[in-house]
Design an enzyme around this catalytic site. Structure first.
Site, short mmCIF file in Angstrom:
data_model
loop_
_atom_site.label_atom_id
_atom_site.label_comp_id
_atom_site.label_asym_id
_atom_site.label_seq_id
_atom_site.Cartn_x
_atom_site.Cartn_y
_atom_site.Cartn_z
N LYS A 14 0.84 -1.20 0.00
CA LYS A 14 0.00 0.00 0.00
C LYS A 14 0.88 1.26 0.00
CE LYS A 14 -3.84 1.74 2.90
NZ LYS A 14 -4.65 1.43 4.09
N SER A 45 -9.25 0.63 2.95
CA SER A 45 -8.53 1.52 2.08
C SER A 45 -7.34 0.87 1.40
CB SER A 45 -8.05 2.73 2.88
OG SER A 45 -7.12 2.35 3.89
N SER A 76 -9.36 -1.39 7.28
CA SER A 76 -8.79 -1.20 5.94
C SER A 76 -7.93 -2.35 5.42
CB SER A 76 -7.99 0.10 5.89
OG SER A 76 -8.86 1.20 5.86
#
Lengths: 476, 64
Positions: free
Chosen positions: A85, A160, A184
């Site tokens: 990420k 996310s 997330s």
């Protein structure tokens, strides 16, 4: 070589591939080349990629291969291609965290977790997409495109850590680190059909990771199996002088706990609240997963849930106050550079008195203890829905009125978000598919620092099921 | 209490000038949360002792 490299990339698992590289049965360079080609081929359609550094990855892979040939210890992740990420800083590389505001931000330091992975020999292919400043459970990102689900690109990937979920599910990489402030890691894991672990608060360093809410943020792995998550967690966990919240708690070898034995373990299933709004297809998959665990010897006990509206209120307040604190200057100076949906999640943080925030933190230990005594009630862990509804389309979670969007997001987050306020570890595990072909998952929640039990149960489940081995048709 | 006024005041104190619709939206989220936590705090926070420490809870759990 036992199988063509591209077959290994699609169907192999991280631990097995790492062991193959260590034994010289396969080269890291060959694996890395296949992963890079897959990222290039599938990544754009999924909106999964921020940046790929092929030259650096291939150089690292070749270094590992040479070390292996010289008989050196190449580490527990030696030569395994990963990507993470875009919330983890790397000195000298842009880290936008899904935002327009940090489009050109170049940090001067590298996240401790990235350094630990590389010290264990992992090959980092690049940065993966995410929701703006980690503030969407669906993968929503107005600036760079919404995360798309590899099982059906009209549907949400979850967020996310949207790129992490999509890239692991589409077999573009063997694993990925994400961050989890209110779910997330677990949303994209459940919605894309991979395994995702949010560790206990304080288990893994957040140093040089873009914060969202510092008393809630956790870093953890998304991978193809519980075993793969166990290896990744063993590498990244532990105290860090650069993050005072990363506690000096001894780190077990999580793989060693994966013995397939769960006989006699007590698994609590709190039905009130958690099953209030469960879709029928999700309910059936949850019940089937409990049957599997029961057949393996686990004892399933029904329990209750405490006042979850209160726990959710605490979570909402702490997250929005801390996010508002962090984003205040940018919200004042560059409000137009935030997506409206993102601002709407931060701005309530300006509407609470300081006493309310102090109360939320002062009551945290008591509420966590209450939760454990009511929901877990002497059991070893909890079994909960992950996402209690079938995976929504992107349109359902981004179109319509703000109230419609809020309702859709509330449905997705119903069973997950409170866990961060309680600081507990949780893992999302694939458990089937809905009639439209989108993944369903369940969530196991453990006691503080008992990730080993979560991983053991998830691994035992995955020894007798193959949901986690299914590959999206688009990725074959 | 006028929660929208409080929300506007809170934002203004932070140097933010939010348009009315954004104030209304933020206040609509914050109001029920505020009330819920205020009520819980009255019931659950002991007046004669320091609150239980969350970090200590984590440390105790790790040691157990």
């Amino acid at each position: 070589m036992n199988a063509p490299v591209d077959e290994l990339v699609v169907h192999g698992e991280l631990c097995a591939v790492a062991d193959d590289i260590a034994q010289g049965a396969i080269s890291s360079e060959a694996l890395t080349r296949v992963c890079l080609a897959r990222l290039e081929r599938f990544g754009p359609e999924l909106n999964a990629i921020v940046s790929i550094d092929a030259a650096a990855a291939l150089e690292a892979a070749r270094r590992i291969d040479l070390a292996q040939m010289r008989g050196e210890d190449i580490g527990r992740l030696g030569g395994v291609p990963l990507a993470h990420k875009d919330v983890f800083y790397r000195a000298g590389r842009v880290c936008a965290s899904g935002s327009k505001i940090r489009r050109d931000f170049v940090p001067g330091r590298t996240a401790t977790v990235l350094a630990r992975l590389e010290a264990a020999g992992a090959v980092n292919l690049g940065a993966l997409s995410m929701s703006e400043f980690a503030l969407s459970p669906t993968g929503y990102n107005e600036h760079y495109g919404h995360g798309r689900n590899p099982w059906n690109t009209a549907h949400c990937s979850g967020g996310s850590s949207s790129g992490s979920g999509a890239a692991v599910a589409a077999r573009l990489v063997f694993g990925s680190l994400g961050s989890d402030t209110g779910g997330s890691i677990r949303y994209p894991a459940a919605m894309c059909g991979v395994t995702g672990l949010k560790p206990t608060y304080g288990r893994v360093s957040r140093a040089a990771v873009m914060p969202l809410a510092w008393t809630l943020d956790c870093v953890g792995p998304l991978a193809r199996s519980a075993r793969d998550c166990a290896r990744l967690l063993s590498v990244i966990a532990g105290a860090d002088p650069a993050d005072g919240h990363a506690l000096p708690v001894p780190v077990p070898d999580y793989e060693e706990s994966l013995n397939g034995k769960i006989r006699g373990l007590r698994i609590a299933v709190p039905k009130p609240y958690y099953y209030d709004a469960v879709d029928d297809q999700v309910r059936r998959a949850l019940e089937q997963s409990l049957t599997v665990l029961r057949e393996q010897g686990a004892v399933i006990v029904e329990t209750a849930a405490p006042d979850m509206a209160l726990v959710n209120a605490m979570m909402q307040l702490v997250m929005s106050v801390e996010a508002a604190t962090l984003h205040r200057r940018w919200l004042a100076e560059r409000p137009q550079d935030y997506a409206d949906q993102v601002r709407a999640r931060i701005e309530p943080g300006f509407c609470y008195p300081a006493t309310r925030y102090a109360e939320a933190l002062a009551l945290r230990a008591k509420i966590a203890q209450d939760y454990l005594s009511v929901a877990m009630r002497g059991a070893d862990l909890l079994h909960l829905p992950a996402v209690p509804v079938t995976v929504p389309t992107i349109e359902q979670t981004s179109g319509g009125s703000p109230a419609d969007v809020a309702r859709a997001i509330d449905a997705v987050t119903h069973c997950v978000r409170a866990i961060n306020y309680l600081g507990l570890p949780a893992i999302a595990v694939p458990a089937g598919f809905s009639s439209n072909g989108l993944p369903i998952g369940f969530q196991l929640v453990g006691r503080h620092f008992d990730e080993a039990t979560l991983l053991r149960v998830a691994d035992a489940y995955q020894r007798v099921t193959d949901w986690h081995k299914r590959v999206p048709p688009m990725a074959l | 209490m006028d929660h929208e006024l409080f929300a506007a005041l809170g934002a203004a104190l932070q140097g933010l000038e939010l348009p009315r619709e954004r104030i209304e939206r933020a206040a609509a989220v914050a109001l029920p949360v505020n009330e819920r936590i205020a009520a819980a705090s009255l019931q659950r926070l002991a007046l004669d002792d320091h609150p239980a420490d969350f970090a200590a809870l984590l440390s105790r759990s790790a040691a157990a």
